[in-house]
Design a protein around this motif. Sequence first.
Motif, PDB file in Angstrom:
ATOM      1  N   LEU A 155       0.886  -1.163   0.000  1.00 44.14           N
ATOM      2  CA  LEU A 155       0.000   0.000   0.000  1.00 44.14           C
ATOM      3  C   LEU A 155       0.920   1.207   0.000  1.00 44.14           C
ATOM      4  O   LEU A 155       1.659   1.410   0.971  1.00 44.14           O
ATOM      5  N   VAL A 156       0.910   1.979  -1.066  1.00 47.90           N
ATOM      6  CA  VAL A 156       1.847   3.091  -1.200  1.00 47.90           C
ATOM      7  C   VAL A 156       1.066   4.397  -1.317  1.00 47.90           C
ATOM      8  O   VAL A 156       0.296   4.578  -2.276  1.00 47.90           O
ATOM      9  N   LEU A 160      -5.356  -2.218  11.192  1.00 47.72           N
ATOM     10  CA  LEU A 160      -4.447  -1.698  12.209  1.00 47.72           C
ATOM     11  C   LEU A 160      -3.031  -1.670  11.661  1.00 47.72           C
ATOM     12  O   LEU A 160      -2.617  -2.623  10.980  1.00 47.72           O
ATOM     13  N   THR A 161      -2.291  -0.619  11.978  1.00 53.32           N
ATOM     14  CA  THR A 161      -0.888  -0.552  11.566  1.00 53.32           C
ATOM     15  C   THR A 161       0.006  -0.745  12.785  1.00 53.32           C
ATOM     16  O   THR A 161      -0.436  -0.645  13.934  1.00 53.32           O
ATOM     17  N   ARG A 170       2.867  -4.260   3.676  1.00 50.21           N
ATOM     18  CA  ARG A 170       3.535  -2.988   3.948  1.00 50.21           C
ATOM     19  C   ARG A 170       2.674  -1.795   3.547  1.00 50.21           C
ATOM     20  O   ARG A 170       2.056  -1.813   2.481  1.00 50.21           O
ATOM     21  N   LEU A 171       2.674  -0.788   4.403  1.00 51.62           N
ATOM     22  CA  LEU A 171       2.075   0.515   4.128  1.00 51.62           C
ATOM     23  C   LEU A 171       3.222   1.501   4.055  1.00 51.62           C
ATOM     24  O   LEU A 171       3.900   1.741   5.057  1.00 51.62           O
ATOM     25  N   ARG A 222      -1.517  11.403  -5.277  1.00 50.44           N
ATOM     26  CA  ARG A 222      -2.820  11.223  -5.937  1.00 50.44           C
ATOM     27  C   ARG A 222      -3.714  10.191  -5.270  1.00 50.44           C
ATOM     28  O   ARG A 222      -4.853  10.009  -5.675  1.00 50.44           O
ATOM     29  N   GLY A 223      -3.202   9.487  -4.263  1.00 56.55           N
ATOM     30  CA  GLY A 223      -4.003   8.487  -3.580  1.00 56.55           C
ATOM     31  C   GLY A 223      -3.162   7.314  -3.112  1.00 56.55           C
ATOM     32  O   GLY A 223      -1.934   7.357  -3.142  1.00 56.55           O
ATOM     33  N   LEU A 224      -3.843   6.251  -2.702  1.00 62.52           N
ATOM     34  CA  LEU A 224      -3.183   5.047  -2.228  1.00 62.52           C
ATOM     35  C   LEU A 224      -3.085   4.067  -3.386  1.00 62.52           C
ATOM     36  O   LEU A 224      -4.090   3.677  -3.975  1.00 62.52           O
TER      37      LEU A 224
END
Length: 168
Positions: free
Chosen positions: A6-7, A109-110, A160-161, A11-13
Amino acid sequence: MTPEDLVLTPRGLRVHGRLIACSIGRGGITATKREGDGATPAGMHQIVGLLYRSDRIAQPAPWARPIRPGELWSDDPEDPAYNTLVRTPHRFSHERLRRSDRLYDLVLLTDWNWPHAEPGRGSAIFLHRWRKPGRPTEGCIAMSAGNLRWVAQRARPGTRLIVPLLAA
């Protein structure tokens, strides 16, 4: 980076080749996250949990866990259980996970400041439903209910975020 990451971009995710509209914290993105600053913390984080309201929505993924009555998330730096799930009654400041609105019907949750929280470094950094498009959060990443469900169905523990400092 992998397609599963998830990057956050300006402009968004971005995930699995899709670009998803999202909102971030009212304080923008920061490398020096503090409790109450409203900022989304920069860095490489991981998804460590998936919670949902079983009285409102179907289980989004096999590893998701229902939010039970009385469950809260501690956001008080003075609390020995700071930045963890706690239960009522709880005398320290906290967020209710079973909210009357629908923001936390589905929550990723992160691992921000978890599992060994540093008091005051920030708590409850989640991916959740937004109030409305473009409305900032208190530090979380928020998106439409449909997009959140799509992300939750593809995420796994350890996904991964990635939040670059200059993503905003």
